[in-house]
Write a protein that holds these residues in place. Structure first.
Motif, mmCIF file in Angstrom:
data_model
loop_
_atom_site.group_PDB
_atom_site.id
_atom_site.type_symbol
_atom_site.label_atom_id
_atom_site.label_comp_id
_atom_site.label_asym_id
_atom_site.label_seq_id
_atom_site.Cartn_x
_atom_site.Cartn_y
_atom_site.Cartn_z
ATOM 1 N N VAL A 31 0.881 -1.157 0.000
ATOM 2 C CA VAL A 31 0.000 0.000 0.000
ATOM 3 C C VAL A 31 0.920 1.209 0.000
ATOM 4 O O VAL A 31 1.664 1.446 0.955
ATOM 5 N N VAL A 32 0.927 1.930 -1.101
ATOM 6 C CA VAL A 32 1.858 3.020 -1.409
ATOM 7 C C VAL A 32 3.278 2.452 -1.490
ATOM 8 O O VAL A 32 3.705 2.015 -2.553
ATOM 9 N N ASP A 33 4.028 2.437 -0.379
ATOM 10 C CA ASP A 33 5.407 1.954 -0.464
ATOM 11 C C ASP A 33 5.783 0.974 0.650
ATOM 12 O O ASP A 33 6.962 0.695 0.841
ATOM 13 N N LYS A 34 4.778 0.457 1.359
ATOM 14 C CA LYS A 34 5.051 -0.517 2.412
ATOM 15 C C LYS A 34 4.114 -1.708 2.284
ATOM 16 O O LYS A 34 2.938 -1.539 1.940
ATOM 17 N N PRO A 35 4.604 -2.911 2.575
ATOM 18 C CA PRO A 35 3.716 -4.076 2.542
ATOM 19 C C PRO A 35 2.708 -4.041 3.684
ATOM 20 O O PRO A 35 2.957 -3.445 4.736
ATOM 21 N N LEU A 36 1.584 -4.690 3.479
ATOM 22 C CA LEU A 36 0.521 -4.717 4.483
ATOM 23 C C LEU A 36 1.027 -5.151 5.850
ATOM 24 O O LEU A 36 0.672 -4.564 6.872
ATOM 25 N N ILE A 37 1.872 -6.178 5.874
ATOM 26 C CA ILE A 37 2.332 -6.700 7.158
ATOM 27 C C ILE A 37 3.143 -5.663 7.915
ATOM 28 O O ILE A 37 3.124 -5.633 9.154
ATOM 29 N N GLN A 38 3.832 -4.777 7.218
ATOM 30 C CA GLN A 38 4.627 -3.764 7.907
ATOM 31 C C GLN A 38 3.735 -2.739 8.608
ATOM 32 O O GLN A 38 4.060 -2.266 9.703
ATOM 33 N N TYR A 39 2.600 -2.400 7.991
ATOM 34 C CA TYR A 39 1.667 -1.494 8.661
ATOM 35 C C TYR A 39 1.205 -2.104 9.984
ATOM 36 O O TYR A 39 1.139 -1.417 11.014
ATOM 37 N N ALA A 40 0.872 -3.402 9.970
ATOM 38 C CA ALA A 40 0.406 -4.067 11.187
ATOM 39 C C ALA A 40 1.513 -4.128 12.233
ATOM 40 O O ALA A 40 1.278 -3.901 13.429
ATOM 41 N N VAL A 41 2.721 -4.432 11.797
ATOM 42 C CA VAL A 41 3.856 -4.509 12.717
ATOM 43 C C VAL A 41 4.145 -3.141 13.335
ATOM 44 O O VAL A 41 4.372 -3.031 14.543
#
Length: 291
Positions: A31-41
């Motif tokens: 999403v934009v420039d980060k993977p979904l899992i990174q947002y959650a982390v």
């Protein structure tokens, strides 16, 4: 006890996003420039979590690689004097945060995925975050930070909820709450006419370790899977849990339209790209009008 551990069930196949997820985990979709899992982390770390527990499956190695060091990439960026990018790569995980991985060998449901984390969670309260649910709150605390504050204040488990249209209750776990927001009942994917409310469970939980006992003993539920909802239904008979309507906007990134909307809205909010992106969108819409 403090909430220092978070479980991330990331073993799903992501079939809704084929062919993109044929060789890459859906949690690594950007999403934009980060993977979904990174947002959650990042949301978990902001809430004080130190131990990240990923429940994975085969073909999920990309998630492990993303949160590991990449010496070759860091050396390359350093040699080319690309300091800003180097800091981005090095700071994906801050110091003092640990990653652990456990395999879910069979696709037996969310409840089973959480149960797989039991040896790593131990006898402590813990959080569960589903990366499919990207929750954005740019002007305030993240959803999990809000829930942790409630956990300390209420001294009980917390489940994130939001109101959904009645016609959509069949896609969610639905809760019935008392006046104090404690959960009286929880039902997995009820038909609209049988739903006890329109308060839908969203992919954020703070649970006590007693949930594992129920996960070990419940029969399979909807879809022939071990449902976390069914275990929670048993847990609320002996423990108080509250339903918490968090502040923020949730994007269902397990759905293509929700994923596209997340990219659109977060691109608009981006401090570097946002203004240019909005201008491009307006220009494109104007061009379409004149065709």
């Amino acid at each position: 006890m403090e909430i220092t551990k978070a479980v991330f069930p990331v073993a799903g196949l992501g079939t809704r996003f084929l062919p993109a997820t044929k060789a890459s985990p859906k949690e690594m979709l950007t999403v934009v420039d980060k993977p979904l899992i990174q947002y959650a982390v990042e949301e978990a770390i902001a809430a004080g979590v130190k131990d990240l527990i990923f429940v994975t499956s085969v073909h999920k190695r990309a998630i492990e690689d993303h949160f590991d060091k990449n010496f070759e990439l860091e050396y390359n960026l350093e040699q080319k004097q690309k300091r800003e990018l180097l800091e981005v790569v090095r700071n994906i995980l801050p110091k003092g945060v640990n990653c652990a991985y456990v395999r879910q060998r069979e696709a037996l449901g969310l409840g089973h995925a959480v149960l797989c984390a039991k040896p790593l969670v131990g006898n402590e309260p813990f959080a569960v975050l589903l990366a499919d649910d990207l929750i954005s709150n740019p002007t305030g605390d993240g959803a999990l930070s809000q829930m942790v504050a409630q956990y300390y204040y209420q001294k009980c488990g917390v489940i994130a909820v939001q109101n959904v249209p009645k016609k959509d209750t069949g896609s969610y776990g639905i809760v019935k709450t008392r006046q104090d927001e404690s959960i009286e009942a929880i039902v997995e994917k009820p038909k609209p006419e049988k739903a006890p409310s329109t308060k839908a469970v969203v992919g954020r939980y703070i649970l006590t370790p007693e949930i594992f006992t129920h996960l070990e003993n419940i029969p399979t539920g909807a879809g022939g899977e071990i449902q976390l909802t069914d275990a929670i239904a048993r847990l609320i008979k002996t423990q108080r849990l509250i339903a918490y309507p968090f502040e923020g906007v949730r994007y269902d990134c397990g759905d293509k339209l929700g994923f596209l909307m997340a990219n659109f809205e977060l691109a608009k909010q981006d401090p570097i790209l946002g203004e240019k992106f909005i201008q491009r969108v307006k220009a494109s819409m104007e061009k379409d009008k004149n065709r």
